[in-house]
Design a protein around this motif. Structure first.
Motif, short mmCIF file in Angstrom:
data_model
loop_
_atom_site.label_atom_id
_atom_site.label_comp_id
_atom_site.label_asym_id
_atom_site.label_seq_id
_atom_site.Cartn_x
_atom_site.Cartn_y
_atom_site.Cartn_z
N ALA A 109 0.84 -1.20 0.00
CA ALA A 109 0.00 0.00 0.00
C ALA A 109 0.87 1.24 0.00
CB ALA A 109 -0.89 0.00 1.25
N GLY A 110 0.34 2.32 -0.53
CA GLY A 110 1.04 3.60 -0.41
C GLY A 110 1.00 4.05 1.05
N THR A 173 -9.25 3.32 -2.14
CA THR A 173 -9.72 4.19 -3.22
C THR A 173 -9.91 3.38 -4.50
OG1 THR A 173 -9.21 6.14 -4.56
CG2 THR A 173 -7.34 4.83 -3.87
N ILE A 176 -6.49 5.37 -8.34
CA ILE A 176 -5.09 5.55 -7.94
C ILE A 176 -4.51 6.87 -8.48
CG2 ILE A 176 -4.16 4.17 -9.86
CD1 ILE A 176 -2.00 3.17 -7.84
N GLU A 179 -5.30 10.52 -6.24
CA GLU A 179 -4.91 10.72 -4.83
C GLU A 179 -4.25 12.10 -4.76
OE1 GLU A 179 -2.35 7.35 -4.15
OE2 GLU A 179 -3.98 5.94 -4.45
N VAL A 195 -2.79 3.77 1.80
CA VAL A 195 -3.81 3.82 0.75
C VAL A 195 -3.62 2.63 -0.18
CG1 VAL A 195 -2.41 5.45 -0.63
CG2 VAL A 195 -4.85 5.18 -1.13
N GLU A 196 -4.72 1.96 -0.45
CA GLU A 196 -4.69 0.82 -1.39
C GLU A 196 -6.06 0.75 -2.07
OE1 GLU A 196 -6.88 -1.53 -0.04
OE2 GLU A 196 -7.02 0.03 1.48
N MET A 197 -6.34 -0.33 -2.76
CA MET A 197 -7.53 -0.33 -3.62
C MET A 197 -8.53 -1.46 -3.38
SD MET A 197 -5.63 0.71 -7.18
CE MET A 197 -7.15 1.08 -8.03
N ASP A 221 5.01 2.76 -1.75
CA ASP A 221 5.34 4.11 -2.24
C ASP A 221 4.85 5.18 -1.26
OD1 ASP A 221 2.72 3.26 -2.95
OD2 ASP A 221 2.55 4.90 -4.36
N VAL A 223 3.03 8.67 -0.64
CA VAL A 223 2.18 9.76 -1.15
C VAL A 223 2.02 10.87 -0.10
CG1 VAL A 223 0.90 8.37 -2.83
CG2 VAL A 223 0.05 8.51 -0.51
N TRP A 233 8.96 0.22 -4.48
CA TRP A 233 8.20 -0.62 -3.56
C TRP A 233 7.83 -2.00 -4.11
CZ3 TRP A 233 2.74 -1.81 -3.37
CH2 TRP A 233 2.01 -1.35 -4.47
O1 LIG Z 1 -3.76 2.49 -4.27
C1 LIG Z 1 -2.57 2.67 -4.14
C2 LIG Z 1 -1.64 1.63 -4.03
C3 LIG Z 1 -0.35 1.91 -3.89
N1 LIG Z 1 0.05 3.19 -3.89
C4 LIG Z 1 -0.80 4.21 -4.00
O2 LIG Z 1 -0.43 5.36 -3.98
N2 LIG Z 1 -2.11 3.93 -4.12
#
Ligand SMILES: O=c1cc[nH]c(=O)[nH]1
Ligand SMILES: O=P(O)(O)O[C@H]1O[C@H](CO)[C@@H](O)[C@H]1O
Length: 254
Positions: A109-110, A173, A176, A179, A195-197, A221, A223, A233
């Motif tokens: 995940a970010g 979210t 991607i 963001e 943050v992930e999906m 990563d 953000v 990553w």
């Molecule tokens: O949804 C994602 C997954 C990895 N990194 C992000 O910035 N967003």
């Protein structure tokens, strides 16, 4: 039922037109399943741990293999759920229909805070529902919880292996590439660290289907700074493999 926005038109009717349990025949399968986002780790499982394909689910993308791997004489189901809430939720539905009911996912995940190092282990206790799928499974709301017994099983395994981790909220979210800095700040203010999906969708489907589901993530990563930083990553091979084995152990303990 009509609301101003279609996403808020939640329908409690339990049966849908396409009902997985009527479309998919249950099979002889381990109920313990690791949902593995790391295709590189799945390849290693095939080559070094004799993971074998026991079933193929299918979509317009092609085959979505379901694997079985034996760990200390116990069978574990493993599959890649695809990327993004709709596909991964649909595949989770199908694997539940095949007969699995104890799930631990491992993914990346970010991070919303740059001080969360790349590779650091994160256990989401809840997810912010900034995706669409969960609104079809649960009444509208901001958050959905991970299964507490799943979280407990993960924590027990992490502590047993003296592996440092943080518990926290994740932002799920659908977009991607949207963001924005303002959204990142808002989510951080409401307590999100990653943050992930997929997490919110997984937690919602599993509540609806009454199965256990929790997730392990690693910080990927960044953000949380002025500029996005990929931090390499997806090439953290050893972290990814470690996360899989921790997920497998937690899953088999459920
Ligand atoms: O949804 C994602 C997954 C990895 N990194 C992000 O910035 N967003
Ligand atoms: O490493 P995984 O878990 O795939 O995680 C993240 O990366 C993907 C987006 O690149 C999404 O699946 C998101 O959840």
């Amino acid at each position: 039922m009509k609301q101003e926005y279609p996403i808020l038109e939640f329908d409690r009717t339990p049966e849908a037109m396409l009902e997985p349990s009527r479309l998919i025949r249950p099979m002889d399968i381990s109920p313990h399943a690791v949902v593995c986002f790391f295709q590189d780790v799945i390849t290693t499982l095939i080559h070094k741990h004799q993971a074998r394909v026991i079933h193929n689910l299918s979509s317009e993308i092609g085959a979505h293999p379901i694997y079985e791997v034996e760990i200390e004489q116990r069978k574990l189901t493993v599959f890649h759920p695809g990327i993004g809430a709709p596909l991964s939720a649909a595949l989770l539905e199908e694997v539940i229909a095949l007969g699995c009911n104890k799930f631990i996912a491992c993914g990346g995940a970010g991070v919303l805070d740059s001080s969360l190092a790349v590779g650091h282990v994160v256990v989401p206790t809840a997810a912010i529902r900034d995706e669409g799928v969960s609104y079809h499974y649960l009444p509208p709301g901001r958050e959905v919880l991970a299964h507490p017994e799943g979280v407990q099983a993960i924590e027990a395994v992490l502590q047993k292996h003296h592996c440092a981790y943080v518990l926290g909220k994740t932002w799920t979210t659908d977009a991607i590439y949207r963001e924005t800095p303002q959204k990142v700040q808002l989510r951080r203010q409401e307590g999100c660290i990653t943050v992930e999906m997929e997490a919110a969708a997984f937690f919602a489907v599993s509540q609806f289907r009454n199965v256990q589901f929790a997730q392990l993530l690693y910080g990927g990563d960044d953000v949380g700074s002025e500029q996005w930083d990929g931090r390499d990553w997806t090439r953290q091979t050893s972290v990814r493999e470690k996360l899989f084995w921790l997920a497998a152990e937690a899953c088999l303990a459920l």
